[in-house]
Design a protein around this motif. Structure first.
Motif, short mmCIF file in Angstrom:
data_model
loop_
_atom_site.label_atom_id
_atom_site.label_comp_id
_atom_site.label_asym_id
_atom_site.label_seq_id
_atom_site.Cartn_x
_atom_site.Cartn_y
_atom_site.Cartn_z
N THR A 1 87.92 -60.35 -66.87
CA THR A 1 88.70 -59.66 -67.72
C THR A 1 90.29 -58.94 -67.10
O THR A 1 90.90 -58.51 -66.74
CB THR A 1 88.27 -58.76 -68.95
OG1 THR A 1 86.90 -59.41 -69.94
CG2 THR A 1 89.28 -57.26 -69.73
N VAL A 2 89.34 -57.94 -65.39
CA VAL A 2 89.77 -57.44 -65.07
C VAL A 2 90.93 -57.78 -64.44
O VAL A 2 92.15 -57.90 -63.88
CB VAL A 2 89.11 -56.82 -63.62
CG1 VAL A 2 89.87 -56.10 -62.63
CG2 VAL A 2 88.02 -55.61 -64.28
N ARG A 3 90.39 -59.02 -63.98
CA ARG A 3 91.69 -60.25 -63.02
C ARG A 3 92.63 -60.35 -64.18
O ARG A 3 93.73 -60.80 -63.85
CB ARG A 3 90.59 -60.98 -63.23
CG ARG A 3 91.31 -62.36 -61.41
CD ARG A 3 90.80 -63.65 -61.23
NE ARG A 3 88.87 -62.97 -61.03
CZ ARG A 3 87.98 -63.19 -61.19
NH1 ARG A 3 88.18 -64.33 -62.43
NH2 ARG A 3 86.97 -62.82 -60.50
N GLU A 4 92.32 -60.47 -65.30
CA GLU A 4 93.45 -61.33 -65.87
C GLU A 4 94.42 -59.72 -66.32
O GLU A 4 95.49 -60.08 -66.44
CB GLU A 4 93.47 -61.89 -67.83
CG GLU A 4 94.66 -61.31 -68.54
CD GLU A 4 95.20 -62.21 -67.70
OE1 GLU A 4 96.45 -62.93 -69.14
OE2 GLU A 4 94.93 -63.39 -67.51
N ALA A 5 94.10 -58.70 -66.41
CA ALA A 5 95.07 -57.16 -66.44
C ALA A 5 95.93 -57.36 -65.26
O ALA A 5 96.37 -56.72 -64.75
CB ALA A 5 93.55 -55.74 -66.36
N LEU A 6 95.22 -57.36 -63.98
CA LEU A 6 95.25 -57.10 -62.42
C LEU A 6 97.15 -58.79 -63.01
O LEU A 6 97.90 -57.75 -61.89
CB LEU A 6 94.75 -57.67 -60.94
CG LEU A 6 93.48 -56.68 -61.11
CD1 LEU A 6 92.89 -56.92 -60.43
CD2 LEU A 6 94.08 -55.09 -61.03
N SER A 7 96.65 -59.21 -63.70
CA SER A 7 97.54 -60.68 -63.44
C SER A 7 98.73 -60.39 -63.85
O SER A 7 99.89 -60.81 -63.62
CB SER A 7 97.19 -62.25 -63.93
OG SER A 7 98.11 -62.97 -63.82
N ARG A 8 98.28 -59.62 -64.96
CA ARG A 8 99.76 -59.16 -65.97
C ARG A 8 100.17 -57.72 -64.86
O ARG A 8 101.66 -57.68 -65.42
CB ARG A 8 99.15 -57.95 -67.15
CG ARG A 8 98.61 -58.57 -68.29
CD ARG A 8 98.15 -58.60 -69.12
NE ARG A 8 97.96 -59.47 -70.46
CZ ARG A 8 97.26 -59.33 -72.06
NH1 ARG A 8 97.10 -58.10 -71.27
NH2 ARG A 8 96.72 -59.57 -72.13
N LEU A 9 100.04 -57.08 -64.15
CA LEU A 9 100.57 -55.48 -63.51
C LEU A 9 100.99 -56.78 -62.31
O LEU A 9 102.46 -55.91 -61.84
CB LEU A 9 99.62 -54.51 -63.13
CG LEU A 9 98.86 -54.07 -64.24
CD1 LEU A 9 97.58 -53.54 -63.15
CD2 LEU A 9 99.92 -53.42 -64.54
N ARG A 10 101.05 -57.91 -61.93
CA ARG A 10 101.54 -58.89 -60.91
C ARG A 10 103.23 -58.70 -61.46
O ARG A 10 104.32 -58.99 -60.90
CB ARG A 10 100.72 -59.78 -60.04
CG ARG A 10 99.56 -59.18 -58.51
CD ARG A 10 99.15 -60.10 -58.36
NE ARG A 10 98.49 -61.62 -58.97
CZ ARG A 10 96.96 -61.06 -59.05
NH1 ARG A 10 96.58 -59.73 -59.15
NH2 ARG A 10 96.34 -62.29 -60.15
N LEU A 11 102.78 -59.19 -62.71
CA LEU A 11 103.61 -60.03 -63.51
C LEU A 11 104.80 -59.10 -63.70
O LEU A 11 106.32 -59.10 -63.62
CB LEU A 11 103.40 -60.68 -64.59
CG LEU A 11 103.11 -61.93 -64.70
CD1 LEU A 11 102.63 -62.15 -65.80
CD2 LEU A 11 104.00 -62.69 -64.23
#
Length: 255
Positions: free
Chosen positions: A70-80
């Motif tokens: 879940t954290v990994r997906e949130a961080l992925s969005r922040l990278r986008l």
């Protein structure tokens, strides 16, 4: 070149369809959205400072009471969003602090939906722009040109121009001669208005140069459609919407 355009469109759609499943709480609250908004809020208020290293995935998972995926997906969005970057073996670092004025115009928890809407629009509108370049009629070109003129007037007058922005994008989608593209975009009209209201409200507080850059991107899309280049039109739309998503989170320090 048409094959390359189709491949890009398929890749965009695949990314949306196959994105990782997210944890959902008992009340139907998307936990990725919650973590995404919480990290962004901490970045905005300076708890996670610019150029600083974010806590590890494990630490963030413990802090928010969620799993590491879940954290990994949130961080992925922040990278986008262009807000963080990952360095192999070192973790994630804050590239820029989100504009603190965002909170004045929209609840920070709504930004996850804004981000999702941009992802949807990039896939949809880049494909529609490519088709518009191939299939547009003289009447379509006139309507797109008028919509661009209205946006020029908005830029000169320094007004918000949400309706004008929406009509510009709809004019391009209608030029694709495909009712399914038109219907698909109209279905998210309310969400588009929210994102445009937020983006344009923030833009009015930033430099005139920023607004001119946005209009130059609109003009590039129109030029590509006018000369009938589907590849250039699709790429110009993709670039514009991608930049719009990044600009949303850039503060005045990015001018």
């Amino acid at each position: 070149m048409a094959d390359n355009t189709a491949a890009k469109i398929e890749a965009d759609a695949s990314e949306i369809i196959t994105s990782p499943r997210v944890e959902v709480g008992t009340r139907g609250v998307n936990r990725v959205d919650t973590v995404y908004a919480s990290i962004m809020d901490a970045m905005s208020n300076g708890e996670f400072p610019e150029s600083g290293r974010l806590p590890t995935e494990t630490e963030l998972a413990q802090r928010f009471g969620v799993s590491r995926p879940t954290v990994r997906e949130a961080l992925s969005r922040l990278r986008l969003d262009g807000l963080i970057a990952s360095r192999r073996g070192s973790g994630s670092f804050v590239l820029r602090r989100p504009d603190r004025n965002i909170k004045r115009f929209a609840p920070i928890e709504s930004l996850a939906d804004v981000q999702r809407c941009f992802a949807y629009r990039i896939a949809l509108e880049s494909a529609a722009a490519g088709l518009a370049a191939e299939l547009r009629t003289p009447r379509d070109l006139d309507e797109i040109a008028r919509a661009l003129e209205h946006l020029d007037r908005v830029r000169e007058q320094g007004t918000l121009g949400v309706d004008e922005d929406l009509q510009f994008h709809l004019a391009i989608v209608r030029a694709s001669q495909n009712i399914f593209f038109v219907t698909a975009l109209e279905m998210v009209g309310d969400q588009m208005r929210v994102a445009m209201q937020l983006s344009r409200s923030l833009s009015l507080e930033r430099s005139k140069v920023r607004r001119e850059v946005v209009q130059a991107e609109h003009r590039e899309i129109v030029n590509a459609i006018d000369k009938g280049s589907s590849v250039e039109a699709a790429e110009a739309m993709r670039l514009h919407l991608g930049n719009a998503r990044r600009r949303l989170f850039e503060g005045p320090q990015s001018e």
